[in-house]
Write a protein that holds these residues in place. Structure first.
Motif, short mmCIF file in Angstrom:
data_model
loop_
_atom_site.label_atom_id
_atom_site.label_comp_id
_atom_site.label_asym_id
_atom_site.label_seq_id
_atom_site.Cartn_x
_atom_site.Cartn_y
_atom_site.Cartn_z
N CYS A 212 0.85 -1.21 0.00
CA CYS A 212 0.00 0.00 0.00
C CYS A 212 0.88 1.25 0.00
O CYS A 212 1.79 1.37 0.80
CB CYS A 212 -0.92 0.00 1.22
N GLY A 213 0.63 2.16 -0.92
CA GLY A 213 1.37 3.41 -1.00
C GLY A 213 0.59 4.57 -0.40
O GLY A 213 0.96 5.71 -0.54
N TYR A 214 -0.51 4.24 0.23
CA TYR A 214 -1.35 5.21 0.92
C TYR A 214 -1.83 6.35 0.01
O TYR A 214 -1.81 7.53 0.39
CB TYR A 214 -0.64 5.75 2.17
N ALA A 215 -2.27 5.99 -1.19
CA ALA A 215 -2.80 7.00 -2.10
C ALA A 215 -4.23 7.38 -1.75
O ALA A 215 -4.73 8.40 -2.20
CB ALA A 215 -2.74 6.48 -3.54
N GLN A 216 -4.89 6.55 -0.97
CA GLN A 216 -6.22 6.83 -0.42
C GLN A 216 -7.36 6.88 -1.44
O GLN A 216 -8.44 7.39 -1.14
CB GLN A 216 -6.20 8.13 0.40
N ASN A 217 -7.14 6.33 -2.63
CA ASN A 217 -8.24 6.26 -3.59
C ASN A 217 -9.32 5.30 -3.10
O ASN A 217 -10.51 5.52 -3.35
CB ASN A 217 -7.75 5.73 -4.95
N GLU A 220 -11.93 6.80 -1.04
CA GLU A 220 -12.74 7.75 -1.81
C GLU A 220 -13.78 7.04 -2.65
O GLU A 220 -14.91 7.51 -2.79
CB GLU A 220 -11.86 8.59 -2.73
N THR A 229 -8.78 3.64 5.02
CA THR A 229 -7.43 4.11 5.38
C THR A 229 -7.19 3.91 6.87
O THR A 229 -6.06 3.66 7.29
CB THR A 229 -7.25 5.58 4.99
N ARG A 230 -8.24 3.99 7.65
CA ARG A 230 -8.10 3.72 9.07
C ARG A 230 -7.76 2.24 9.28
O ARG A 230 -6.88 1.88 10.07
CB ARG A 230 -9.38 4.07 9.82
N ALA A 233 -4.14 1.64 8.40
CA ALA A 233 -3.23 2.14 9.43
C ALA A 233 -3.26 1.22 10.66
O ALA A 233 -2.21 0.86 11.20
CB ALA A 233 -3.60 3.57 9.82
N GLU A 234 -4.47 0.82 11.08
CA GLU A 234 -4.55 -0.02 12.28
C GLU A 234 -3.94 -1.39 12.05
O GLU A 234 -3.15 -1.87 12.86
CB GLU A 234 -6.01 -0.15 12.73
N GLY A 236 -1.81 -2.08 9.78
CA GLY A 236 -0.37 -1.84 9.57
C GLY A 236 0.38 -1.82 10.89
O GLY A 236 1.47 -2.39 11.01
N GLY B 113 -4.87 12.77 -1.88
CA GLY B 113 -3.97 11.68 -1.48
C GLY B 113 -3.29 11.07 -2.69
O GLY B 113 -2.11 10.67 -2.62
N TYR B 117 0.63 10.86 -3.63
CA TYR B 117 1.27 9.58 -3.99
C TYR B 117 2.18 9.79 -5.20
O TYR B 117 3.33 9.38 -5.22
CB TYR B 117 0.16 8.57 -4.29
N ALA B 190 1.28 6.91 8.99
CA ALA B 190 0.03 6.24 8.59
C ALA B 190 0.28 4.75 8.41
O ALA B 190 -0.51 3.92 8.86
CB ALA B 190 -0.50 6.85 7.30
N LYS B 191 1.41 4.41 7.77
CA LYS B 191 1.64 3.00 7.44
C LYS B 191 2.05 2.16 8.63
O LYS B 191 1.79 0.97 8.66
CB LYS B 191 2.73 2.89 6.38
N THR B 196 -3.62 6.35 13.46
CA THR B 196 -4.67 5.50 12.91
C THR B 196 -5.95 6.30 12.62
O THR B 196 -6.72 5.94 11.75
CB THR B 196 -5.00 4.35 13.87
#
Ligand code: HEM
Ligand code: SF4
Ligand code: SF4
Ligand code: FES
Lengths: 250, 243
Positions: A212-217, A220, A229-230, A233-234, A236, B113, B117, B190-191, B196
């Motif tokens: 995951c590159g955390y682009a957050q698509n 959305e 995303t939460r 993160a959790e 992760g 976001g 990226y 975040a990662k 969180t």
């Protein structure tokens, strides 16, 4: 919109898995409240292109027609979303319909999304209660855990989050946000937590959460507003705790 | 059309994305090392490097004293290779590999976001090109500052003065590295499950924005330290600074 009385569709068609895709245009009479799926039904009732040429009805998946079954996902004007909840009046025309680009096409707009099922099996996304005798009632879940878990349980396996993810592709083989979020769901469950270590370990394999590159698509596009995303993160953090702990435990 | 039937063209069916390979490979370790290396040692060094370079504002003597101090650290060569060159080489090369395998789609999904990226990849790439140029010209060629720290200010000054393209490259490199590091902190948190919550991530976003702007400011400030040191003629500067 040139003519407000009609609706224009451009649909990418493909007769069979290996066939060459091509585009066809359709023009329908406008009706109040029409959505993409209802439009596809109309085309099926009268499969004639805009140029007046007879063609075959368009193949697509759908079932519930109310955004709960997850089957009708496709690219609508280039974006991953559910056809049954895509209101024609809110879309720019011509409305471009394409099958998901990262899943094998079966025919027209129907794709094979079984990779998500495989991923869910890899992380054991279930509560282990099979046994030869009655296990009795499970432990109680706190209100807080219930409130965190409920939104995650709304996932409809549509795969929108995967299609839109820049990291989900053939070279990474990334598992995608839905599966990571399901790991969080089943790890939150008091009985499901029995498999927590195995699930987290599975997510450390190739194509796991690290991709995951955390682009957050994902968050959305998710039609069910799942806090993906939460979850990433959790989970992760949980994965890191387990990985570092294992350095000393193993 | 030909009347005879020809065998159908072989169809190539797209196989799709492979499922998760649970228990296989070590990309998890490599990827987390890449992530960590961005913070320590690379990020930590970047901050040190920016701060040390502000000495340029105080003129050649102060700057050269810093160069001398850094080169007097024990095991300086091991520190340099172990904490700077090798980690950057690892992070940079693996970063290019990550970049290559991702399918950026900010055109279709133009959200914040997703732009970040994409920017994280471009700023990393620009920083990599810049760092290679910078270390090649400043560390591996020309006057060796480990043995001649007094030539420090002079070496940088000569590289920049009268070379607008080099100055521009320095500005771009400094801005790219600042951006990349600042958003990298946000990504890392975040990662690794540190931020969180939605609100926590938003707040850290503001903190990282301040860090990024601060780093960019410090970097540009140091650069102007070299640029504003306008001695009457370049020739006289050289003799002045060497001794
Ligand atoms: C100035 C030196 C550099 C610093 C301080 C730095 C720092 C960081 C940090 C802190 C992260 C976040 C870690 C994470 O995403 O988990 C990161 C990510 C990244 N860096 Fe760097 N980096 C530097 C140079 C480079 C270079 C030269 C490249 C090569 C192109 C690069 C490519 C990347 C990529 C692709 C990511 C994103 C990884 C991902 O999304 O998973 N970086 N960097
Ligand atoms: S945060 Fe970005 S990279 Fe990660 S799963 Fe979601 S869309 Fe993919
Ligand atoms: S997480 Fe959301 S986008 Fe992903 S499969 Fe589930 S419902 Fe669809
Ligand atoms: S038909 Fe069930 S989600 Fe669209």
């Amino acid at each position: 919109m040139a003519n407000p009385k009609t609706v224009l569709f451009k649909i990418k068609r493909q007769a069979a898995p290996g066939a060459q895709p091509h585009w066809e245009e359709f023009e329908l009479a406008w009706k109040p409240g029409m959505n993409v799926t209802s439009s596809l039904m109309e085309i099926a009732a009268n499969p004639v292109t805009r140029a007046g040429k007879a063609t075959t009805p368009i193949t697509y998946d759908s079932n519930c027609l109310e955004e709960v079954c997850g089957s009708c996902a496709m690219l609508i004007n280039g974006r991953a979303r559910m056809a049954c909840s895509a209101l024609v009046d809110q879309l720019d025309q011509p409305i471009r319909l394409e099958p998901f680009s990262k899943f094998p096409v079966i025919r027209d707009l129907a794709v094979d999304r079984s990779v998500l099922f495989e991923n869910l099996k890899q992380v054991k996304a279930w509560v282990p209660i099979d046994g030869t005798y009655d296990l009795g009632s499970g432990p109680r879940m706190t209100m807080e855990d219930q409130e965190a878990a409920y939104p995650l349980s709304r996932c409809i396996s549509c795969c929108c989050c995967m299609e839109a993810c820049p990291q989900f592709n053939e070279s990474t083989g990334f598992v995608g946000a839905a599966t990571i979020s399901q790991v969080r769901l089943f790890n939150t469950h008091p009985t499901g937590a029995a498999l927590k270590r195995e699930r987290l370990a599975a997510l450390m394999g190739d194509g796991g959460i690290q991709e995951c590159g955390y682009a957050q698509n994902c968050v959305e596009v998710c039609p069910k507003d799942i806090p993906l995303t939460r979850s990433i993160a959790e989970v992760g953090g949980e994965v890191m705790k387990q990985a570092i702990g294992d350095l000393f435990r193993k | 059309m030909a009347a005879t039937a020809s065998p159908p063209a072989p169809i190539s069916v797209k196989s799709g994305v492979a499922p998760l390979r649970a228990g296989q490979g070590y990309s998890f370790l490599l990827r987390r090392l890449h992530s960590l290396s961005g913070i320590v040692p690379i990020g930590a060094f970047l901050v040190e490097h920016y701060v040390s370079n502000t000495e340029a504002m105080k003129g050649p003597a102060a700057y050269n004293a810093t160069v001398k101090f850094l080169n007097s650290l024990p095991f300086v060569l091991s520190l340099e290779w172990g904490l700077i060159f090798l980690p950057i080489l690892y992070h940079g090369l693996y970063g290019v590999w990550i970049w290559y395998r991702g399918e950026g789609n900010a055109g279709d999904y133009p959200w914040m976001g997703n732009w970040m990226y994409t920017l994280q990849r471009w700023t990393g790439g620009i920083a990599f090109a810049y760092i290679i140029y910078h270390t090649w010209t400043m560390r591996f060629t020309g006057v060796h500052l480990a043995t001649e720290p007094d030539a420090g200010f002079d070496k940088v000054y000569r590289a920049l003065y009268g070379h607008p393209w080099v100055v521009l490259f320095y500005f771009v490199g400094v801005l790219a590295a600042s951006w990349h590091f600042a958003y990298g902190i946000w990504l890392f948190c975040a990662k690794w499950g540190i931020t969180t919550g939605e609100l926590a991530r938003r707040r850290l976003g503001y903190v990282c924005l301040v860090i990024g702007l601060g780093m960019a400011g410090i970097g540009v400030y140091s650069l102007t330290g070299f640029l504003s040191y306008l001695a009457p003629t370049p020739g006289s500067t050289v003799t002045l600074l060497r001794h």
